[in-house]
Design an enzyme around this catalytic site. Structure first.
Site, short mmCIF file in Angstrom:
data_model
loop_
_atom_site.label_atom_id
_atom_site.label_comp_id
_atom_site.label_asym_id
_atom_site.label_seq_id
_atom_site.Cartn_x
_atom_site.Cartn_y
_atom_site.Cartn_z
N ARG A 36 20.28 -1.01 7.65
CA ARG A 36 20.73 -0.13 8.73
C ARG A 36 22.13 -0.48 9.22
NH1 ARG A 36 14.98 0.89 11.84
NH2 ARG A 36 14.53 2.79 10.68
N LYS A 203 -3.13 9.40 8.19
CA LYS A 203 -3.88 10.31 9.05
C LYS A 203 -3.41 11.75 8.99
CE LYS A 203 -3.58 7.88 12.92
NZ LYS A 203 -3.78 7.56 14.30
N GLY A 353 8.48 6.24 6.79
CA GLY A 353 8.82 4.83 6.64
C GLY A 353 8.06 4.15 5.51
N GLY A 376 10.16 9.33 11.68
CA GLY A 376 9.74 10.27 12.71
C GLY A 376 10.70 11.44 12.85
P1 ADP Z 1 4.71 7.33 6.14
O1 ADP Z 1 5.17 6.14 6.94
O2 ADP Z 1 5.34 7.40 4.78
O3 ADP Z 1 4.83 8.61 6.91
P2 ADP Z 1 1.99 6.92 6.93
O4 ADP Z 1 2.43 5.99 8.00
O5 ADP Z 1 1.44 8.23 7.33
O6 ADP Z 1 3.14 7.13 5.85
O7 ADP Z 1 0.83 6.21 6.07
C1 ADP Z 1 1.02 5.06 5.34
C2 ADP Z 1 -0.22 4.23 5.26
O8 ADP Z 1 -1.31 4.98 4.76
C3 ADP Z 1 -0.06 3.07 4.32
O9 ADP Z 1 -0.07 1.88 5.06
C4 ADP Z 1 -1.24 3.18 3.38
O10 ADP Z 1 -1.86 1.94 3.12
C5 ADP Z 1 -2.19 4.08 4.13
N1 ADP Z 1 -3.12 4.77 3.22
C6 ADP Z 1 -2.83 5.51 2.14
N2 ADP Z 1 -3.94 5.91 1.51
C7 ADP Z 1 -4.99 5.41 2.19
C8 ADP Z 1 -6.41 5.47 2.02
N3 ADP Z 1 -6.96 6.12 1.02
N4 ADP Z 1 -7.16 4.81 2.93
C9 ADP Z 1 -6.59 4.14 3.95
N5 ADP Z 1 -5.26 4.05 4.17
C10 ADP Z 1 -4.46 4.68 3.30
MG MG Z 2 4.22 5.00 8.55
#
Ligand code: ADP
Ligand code: MG
Length: 397
Positions: A36, A203, A353, A376
């Site tokens: 960063r 989620k 992230g 975000g």
């Molecule tokens: P990003 O930061 O790319 O937006 P998120 O924060 O929404 O992604 O989600 C990332 C997390 O989701 C990771 O830590 C990963 O381990 C978890 N994850 C992915 N698939 C599963 C699963 N099947 N069950 C539980 N956690 C999961």
């Molecule tokens: Mg995340």
């Protein structure tokens, strides 16, 4: 883009307030990743080359107690920046007051001054995070022009971005925000088709709005990761002990109806009895046995998703396909990286992230077109929302 950029403003001998994103990870008093800081250099150097007197602000982590101040000072950033830019950086270990004002008034062209972590003001009634007008006015009074180049906080209205922009005569976005917007607009405005969105992560509830928005814009929306099981439950499949949001099952049904054949769900999974880095089994179909949980997409799904990606011209990816942090459940996420890497003449944007971390961990960062620096903020932009930190900047005349 109708917002003023650096090229629209004369900085000669002006006191310029620059909001940057120096929110770097620190462990044991050491910066563990200076990406960063490096990303901020282009804007800082441009201002130096145009003889500005440069007053820099950033937040670093969250400040909830007096003790947090000890580990979240920007003093390490000042040292690192000084090294990277090869020019002295004056560090003021306060967010306001006589010391700061005297130092600002002594600045000469090209001088660099960094103010302490803006969130130190959060101990004082959340003044920074609640965009307290008095604080915004005070910071604005230190300079003549404001440059916002902190993309990671552009979706928040804080005193150090929206506040300053509101109370200063002139303002513009920096090179980093300009680049982020240019890249995001390739997805948001007239994307080249086929346009394939890949959504995953933990989620559904974090990403409802972006799923809705992308279902109206993209040609296909592939769903993987932990969020997939709420959709599978909505369709009546057995999901065993997989991650699920029971209060979002009806919403998942709605999205399935809305998306029709645009929405592509997994057809198999890698499942294991526990949330642990152990070898899983590939399910034979969409169902997961009661004693198992789905932790990655299966091999048939990898092929299905790779097939959908083959002809894609625009790709946006937000959220890993499985628990990529564990070796046994990283394969699905790697398969998507590989599919994107194999494309020629396609534009791929990675937001989120953890998705960005996965792409970097598996060494695909040079094989994708752009990795957004703000999870975000990029998500909200893709949702079609305004980013207040950017909206507050002056429009081009
Ligand atoms: P990003 O930061 O790319 O937006 P998120 O924060 O929404 O992604 O989600 C990332 C997390 O989701 C990771 O830590 C990963 O381990 C978890 N994850 C992915 N698939 C599963 C699963 N099947 N069950 C539980 N956690 C999961
Ligand atoms: Mg995340």
């Amino acid at each position: 883009m109708n917002k003023k950029t650096l090229k629209d403003i004369n900085f000669e001998n002006k006191k310029v307030i620059v909001r940057l994103d120096f929110n770097v990870p620190i462990e044991n008093n050491k910066i563990t990743d200076d990406t960063r800081i490096k990303a901020a250099l282009e804007t800082i150097k441009y201002l130096q080359n145009h003889n500005a007197k440069i007053i820099m602000l950033s937040h670093l982590g969250r400040i909830k107690t007096e003790a947090d101040k000890k580990t979240r000072s920007l003093s390490l950033v000042a040292k690192k920046l000084q090294e990277l830019i090869n020019h002295p950086v004056i560090f003021i270990n306060e967010t306001r007051g006589k010391n700061l004002e005297t130092a600002v008034n002594k600045l000469k062209a090209k001088d660099l001054l960094l103010i302490e972590n803006t969130r130190f003001e959060d101990l004082n009634g959340k003044k920074e995070s609640k965009n307290d007008p008095e604080l915004g006015k005070y910071w604005a009074s230190l300079g003549e022009v404001f440059v916002n180049d902190a993309f990671g906080t552009a979706h928040r209205a804080h005193a150090s971005n929206v506040g300053i922009a509101t109370y200063i005569k002139d303002s513009c976005i920096g090179f980093l925000i300009e680049k982020e917007l240019t890249m995001l607009n390739k997805v948001v405005i007239n994307p080249e088709r086929p346009f394939v969105a890949i959504l995953g992560g933990a989620k559904v509830s974090d990403k409802i709005d972006v799923i809705k928005q992308l279902l109206t814009k993209a040609d296909s929306v592939l769903i993987g990761g932990g969020m997939a099981y709420t959709f599978m439950k909505a369709l009546g499949y057995k999901i065993g002990k997989s991650l699920v949001e029971n209060d979002k099952v009806d919403l998942a049904k709605e999205l399935i109806n809305l998306g029709k054949d645009k929405l592509v769900l997994p057809v198999d999974y890698i499942a294991a009895p526990e949330f642990k880095d152990i070898k899983g089994t590939n399910t034979t179909d969409q169902n997961i046995a009661d004693n198992l949980m789905g932790l990655d997409i299966g091999t048939k799904t990898e092929k299905l998703f790779q097939d959908k990606l083959k002809s894609a011209k625009t790709i946006v990816w937000n959220g890993p396909m499985g628990v990529f942090e564990m070796n046994n459940f990283a394969h699905g996420t790697k398969a998507i990286c590989e599919a994107i890497a194999n494309l020629k003449n396609a534009f791929s944007l990675i937001g989120g992230g953890d998705s960005a971390a996965a792409v970097t961990k598996f060494h695909y960062e040079k094989k994708v077109s752009f990795i957004s620096t703000g999870g975000g903020a990029s998500l909200e932009y893709l949702e079609g929302k305004d980013l207040p930190g950017i909206t507050a900047i002056k429009n081009k005349n």
